[in-house]
Scaffold this motif. Structure first.
Motif, PDB file in Angstrom:
ATOM      1  N   LEU A   1      -7.114 -14.050  31.359  1.00  0.00           N
ATOM      2  CA  LEU A   1      -7.117 -14.900  30.172  1.00  0.00           C
ATOM      3  C   LEU A   1      -7.589 -14.154  28.932  1.00  0.00           C
ATOM      4  O   LEU A   1      -6.996 -14.286  27.849  1.00  0.00           O
ATOM      5  CB  LEU A   1      -8.011 -16.121  30.408  1.00  0.00           C
ATOM      6  N   ALA A   2      -8.665 -13.377  29.053  1.00  0.00           N
ATOM      7  CA  ALA A   2      -9.249 -12.727  27.879  1.00  0.00           C
ATOM      8  C   ALA A   2      -8.250 -11.825  27.143  1.00  0.00           C
ATOM      9  O   ALA A   2      -8.094 -11.946  25.914  1.00  0.00           O
ATOM     10  CB  ALA A   2     -10.507 -11.961  28.283  1.00  0.00           C
ATOM     11  N   PRO A   3      -7.537 -10.906  27.825  1.00  0.00           N
ATOM     12  CA  PRO A   3      -6.556 -10.088  27.091  1.00  0.00           C
ATOM     13  C   PRO A   3      -5.437 -10.914  26.460  1.00  0.00           C
ATOM     14  O   PRO A   3      -4.960 -10.588  25.367  1.00  0.00           O
ATOM     15  CB  PRO A   3      -5.998  -9.155  28.187  1.00  0.00           C
ATOM     16  N   TYR A   4      -5.035 -11.980  27.147  1.00  0.00           N
ATOM     17  CA  TYR A   4      -3.995 -12.856  26.588  1.00  0.00           C
ATOM     18  C   TYR A   4      -4.461 -13.456  25.268  1.00  0.00           C
ATOM     19  O   TYR A   4      -3.713 -13.478  24.278  1.00  0.00           O
ATOM     20  CB  TYR A   4      -3.663 -13.957  27.594  1.00  0.00           C
ATOM     21  N   LEU A   5      -5.688 -13.944  25.243  1.00  0.00           N
ATOM     22  CA  LEU A   5      -6.207 -14.555  24.016  1.00  0.00           C
ATOM     23  C   LEU A   5      -6.360 -13.522  22.906  1.00  0.00           C
ATOM     24  O   LEU A   5      -6.079 -13.813  21.733  1.00  0.00           O
ATOM     25  CB  LEU A   5      -7.549 -15.239  24.306  1.00  0.00           C
ATOM     26  N   VAL A   6      -6.812 -12.315  23.255  1.00  0.00           N
ATOM     27  CA  VAL A   6      -6.923 -11.249  22.252  1.00  0.00           C
ATOM     28  C   VAL A   6      -5.561 -10.977  21.627  1.00  0.00           C
ATOM     29  O   VAL A   6      -5.436 -10.838  20.398  1.00  0.00           O
ATOM     30  CB  VAL A   6      -7.516  -9.970  22.888  1.00  0.00           C
ATOM     31  N   GLU A   7      -4.522 -10.912  22.464  1.00  0.00           N
ATOM     32  CA  GLU A   7      -3.168 -10.667  21.961  1.00  0.00           C
ATOM     33  C   GLU A   7      -2.684 -11.787  21.051  1.00  0.00           C
ATOM     34  O   GLU A   7      -1.797 -11.575  20.223  1.00  0.00           O
ATOM     35  CB  GLU A   7      -2.206 -10.504  23.136  1.00  0.00           C
ATOM     36  N   HIS A   8      -3.256 -12.975  21.213  1.00  0.00           N
ATOM     37  CA  HIS A   8      -2.859 -14.123  20.390  1.00  0.00           C
ATOM     38  C   HIS A   8      -3.854 -14.404  19.272  1.00  0.00           C
ATOM     39  O   HIS A   8      -3.931 -15.531  18.760  1.00  0.00           O
ATOM     40  CB  HIS A   8      -2.678 -15.361  21.280  1.00  0.00           C
ATOM     41  N   GLY A   9      -4.603 -13.388  18.875  1.00  0.00           N
ATOM     42  CA  GLY A   9      -5.422 -13.482  17.672  1.00  0.00           C
ATOM     43  C   GLY A   9      -6.817 -14.039  17.841  1.00  0.00           C
ATOM     44  O   GLY A   9      -7.482 -14.348  16.853  1.00  0.00           O
ATOM     45  N   TRP A  10      -7.289 -14.161  19.077  1.00  0.00           N
ATOM     46  CA  TRP A  10      -8.632 -14.674  19.319  1.00  0.00           C
ATOM     47  C   TRP A  10      -9.647 -13.545  19.407  1.00  0.00           C
ATOM     48  O   TRP A  10      -9.345 -12.447  19.874  1.00  0.00           O
ATOM     49  CB  TRP A  10      -8.679 -15.467  20.629  1.00  0.00           C
ATOM     50  N   THR A  11     -10.861 -13.825  18.953  1.00  0.00           N
ATOM     51  CA  THR A  11     -12.003 -12.979  19.255  1.00  0.00           C
ATOM     52  C   THR A  11     -12.609 -13.499  20.553  1.00  0.00           C
ATOM     53  O   THR A  11     -12.954 -14.674  20.647  1.00  0.00           O
ATOM     54  CB  THR A  11     -13.055 -13.033  18.138  1.00  0.00           C
TER      55      THR A  11
END
Length: 372
Positions: free
Chosen positions: A37-47
């Protein structure tokens, strides 16, 4: 699915992941999930901030593959160490911005502090942990209390199985949503990785689980060992000579049962799954068990304990047993009465329909966006 609006302020897209030992994954299902989940969220602009448990070190922070890791030390060991770690994480996260995603409810009593501070808390409620036979009565009381607290203090309680969502609603949790666990699709794997264990492709059954009574390991080994087989049984998991149940399982095994211990190399485990004739799943309680989902991703025909949890995950085209005798009968039919090829096709289709990481991660992001 909720699509991200172009007007979302990316500075607000901060998520803090608590409740795990850290990433990269080295311990269990929640760590593996966070590692996806974490890398997916990073790729979608999340910190993304992930709390990681350390032992005997000073607290520190670093960045790993675009993910900010907050390392918190705990001098205590075992369960006590995890409780101390969780308490320190809660104290720290209250000083930081963002939405808090808590994986597991075992110390939900501490998470009340986040809600008292007005923070948004999403909590994955895992399985019905307090029902497991391995826990003593005081531990069951602790887990039951924390399940109730977590379900009712979180802004959103996340269930990984429809039955878990219904269970939470029966206990007064009206905000439960269902998002299952995910797994990779395994479409190929080198055979040399299984040959080191004396195995040949399509000539063995496999079980991957903690060796506990509620996972039916003794029934699986006993049913398989009741007569001479032309195939082998691979039982992954740690066995200790100090554990009476473990000794009983190993004593029941025929010469065709292989006990390799715990295997933590993902590529080896994937190969063992992929080349197996079928996957044996004896879990009697819980929600969406990661090992069962991973078996679907490998296209394994499934022979599972017959309960509402396993039936929803694996689907109606697999094979189910409700006793050791019934399991023995199913194993006897391998090579004759069981259509394993069709079951394998159905398993892969079930995985694609419900349990891909893309679908699971997108559902989590959509939920997080509703909390901004």
């Amino acid at each position: 699915m909720i699509e991200q609006s172009k007007t979302v302020d990316t500075s607000r897209k901060v998520v803090n992941i608590l409740g795990i030992r850290g990433i990269p994954a080295a311990h269990g299902g929640f760590e593996t999930f966070a590692g996806r989940l974490a890398p997916y969220l990073v790729e979608h602009g999340w910190t993304v901030n992930v709390y990681c448990q350390e032992s005997g070190k000073a607290d520190y922070e670093d960045d790993w593959n675009g993910i900010h890791r907050i390392h918190i030390s705990s001098d205590a060991t075992g369960s006590k160490g995890s409780v101390v770690f969780d308490r320190k994480c809660v104290a720290d996260v209250c000083k930081r911005p963002g939405i808090d995603l808590v994986l597991g409810y075992n110390t939900a009593v501490f998470n009340t502090l986040q809600r008292l501070r007005g923070r948004k808390v999403l909590m994955n409620m895992d399985g019905v942990e307090w029902r497991r036979d391995k826990w003593s009565f005081p531990v069951k009381i602790w887990l039951y209390a924390n399940e109730f607290i977590g379900a009712n203090i979180s802004n959103v309680a996340i269930a990984d199985h429809p039955e878990i969502a219904r269970h939470l609603r029966r206990h007064g949790c009206s905000n439960a949503v269902m998002i299952p666990y995910g797994a990779d699709r395994i479409e190929a794997a080198p055979e040399d990785l299984i040959e080191r264990y004396g195995l040949k492709s399509g000539q063995y059954l496999i079980s991957i689980a903690r060796a506990e009574p509620e996972n039916s390991i003794l029934e699986i080994v006993s049913a398989f060992s009741s007569k001479k087989r032309d195939i082998k049984l691979m039982v992954l998991g740690n066995f200790s000579p100090d554990n009476a149940y473990h000794r009983k399982v190993q004593a029941a095994a025929s010469d065709d049962v292989v006990f390799p211990g715990g295997i933590y190399e993902p590529e080896v485990v994937s190969a063992l799954r992929y080349h197996a004739l079928a996957y044996l799943h004896g879990h009697q309680v819980g929600g969406t068990n990661p090992s069962l989902v991973e078996a679907l991703g490998a296209g394994n025909p499934i022979i599972a304990h017959d309960n509402r949890f396993n039936r929803w995950v694996a689907g109606d085209q697999q094979f189910y047993f409700d006793s050791q005798t019934a399991l023995e009968a199913l194993i006897d039919q391998i090579g004759s009465g069981l259509d394993l090829k069709q079951a394998g096709v159905a398993a892969a289709a079930r995985h694609q329909a419900e349990f891909t990481w893309l679908k699971v991660n997108a559902a989590y992001e959509a939920l997080l966006l509703t909390c901004l």
